[in-house]
Design an enzyme around this catalytic site. Structure first.
Site, PDB file in Angstrom:
ATOM      1  N   HIS A  71      -0.045 -12.403   1.306  1.00 28.48           N
ATOM      2  CA  HIS A  71      -0.707 -11.450   0.425  1.00 28.48           C
ATOM      3  C   HIS A  71      -0.675 -11.908  -1.042  1.00 28.48           C
ATOM      4  CE1 HIS A  71      -1.307  -6.828  -0.410  1.00 28.48           C
ATOM      5  NE2 HIS A  71      -2.382  -7.560  -0.666  1.00 28.48           N
ATOM      6  N   TYR A 109       0.827  -1.205   0.000  1.00 29.21           N
ATOM      7  CA  TYR A 109       0.000   0.000   0.000  1.00 29.21           C
ATOM      8  C   TYR A 109       0.864   1.258   0.000  1.00 29.21           C
ATOM      9  CZ  TYR A 109      -3.556  -3.398   1.448  1.00 29.21           C
ATOM     10  OH  TYR A 109      -4.406  -4.482   1.527  1.00 29.21           O
TER      11      TYR A 109
END
Length: 319
Positions: A140, A59
């Protein structure tokens, strides 16, 4: 739904609030945020009683972790739960670039699902966060790396859990099928399912959620607005990071029309729908401003009559 209610994450000792703050927007998702606005956003979530925060190296290539850590490192550590993710390392010249981040940094992600890569990723995340541990560690997006994820990455996460360095092992993905297979390994405490159990896409409810309920694996429902279409259905709104096609927009508008008949904001229904499933422990909502946090908390607490869900099903808008 009580957004600040503390609930246990599956069979672990980790507790989260029913509403958690997703920190991807604070990495500059689609548009710049800046350090000060990010700080104010996390502070407002804390003031309103949210105690679960989810971030990732991806992010904003580290910006989200740094910005949230600036606030959270100053809070009583026992009072909140934090999750971050592994599977990507931030390096100069990394190949996993994404054009959705508006605030570039001097590093880019590179996939690494090796055991050593997982440990390095976690160590580097803690440095960016300014914290000594995370409560939940998500693997992830292992979509194209399943074999290595099962043989190397997940055992490394299990070892971290056994050492007391994390409280829960999880996998975060935008698909339900592979998450179902990974739950069957018996190694997971939780899954983070993004965008696949929403008012527009209930594919996660077919097999994954019942399996998680059966096995005591907690489901964290994320992406409940499907990137924005369910927050504000209009031409140009995004669905899963891309402009929504006309059929999806029409469906979202039809769902909103049913909500309007019951006097319920579409955003409230979008947040609370996943929480109705017994396998779902908490819902993550991303926010980039204090006002968006305030709105999410308000929407999560909005009373919703059971007749709204009945009408959506009667009109073929829910499975």
């Amino acid at each position: 739904m009580n957004p600040t209610e503390r609930v246990r994450l599956g069979r672990t000792d980790v507790s989260v609030t029913r509403l958690g703050l997703g920190l991807a927007p604070l990495g500059g998702l689609f548009e710049p945020v800046g350090d000060e606005q990010a700080r104010q956003t996390v502070e407002r979530a804390w003031e309103l009683g949210l105690r679960y925060f989810d971030t990732a190296p991806l992010y904003g290539t580290g910006l989200s972790e740094r910005r949230s850590g600036t606030v959270l490192a100053g809070k009583p550590r026992a009072e909140f739960a934090l999750s971050t993710k592994v599977g990507r390392l931030l390096r100069g010249g990394g190949a996993d670039t994404q054009d959705i981040w508006a605030e570039p940094t001097d590093v880019t992600p590179v996939f690494d699902f090796s055991g050593d890569g997982v440990l390095s990723s976690y160590h580097e995340s803690l440095i960016r966060l300014g914290l000594e541990r995370a409560d939940i560690l998500h693997l992830h997006d292992p979509d194209d790396h399943l074999d290595q994820a099962v043989t190397e990455a997940l055992p490394a996460l299990v070892q971290l859990r056994e050492q007391g360095r994390i409280g829960a092992v999880s996998v975060g993905m935008n698909q339900a099928g592979m998450l179902t297979d990974l739950v069957r390994t018996g190694l997971l405490d939780a899954v983070l399912l993004a965008g696949r159990y929403t008012l527009l896409d209930q594919s996660g409810g077919a097999e994954l959620l019942p399996l998680c309920a059966e096995r005591g694996v907690a489901v964290i429902a994320a992406g409940v607005f499907n990137s924005g279409l369910l927050a504000d259905p209009r031409p140009g709104a995004r669905y899963d990071y891309l402009p929504a096609d006309p059929a999806l927009l029409d469906r979202a508008l039809a769902i909103r029309a049913v909500c309007d008949r019951h006097g319920v904001p579409l955003r409230a229904a979008a947040i609370q729908f996943p929480a109705e499933h017994p396998a779902v422990t908490c819902v993550l909502v991303g926010a980039r401003t204090p006002a968006e946090v305030e709105d999410a908390v308000r929407m999560a607490a909005t009373p919703i009559p059971a007749a709204l869900w009945t009408d959506l099903r009667a009109e073929g808008l829910l499975a």
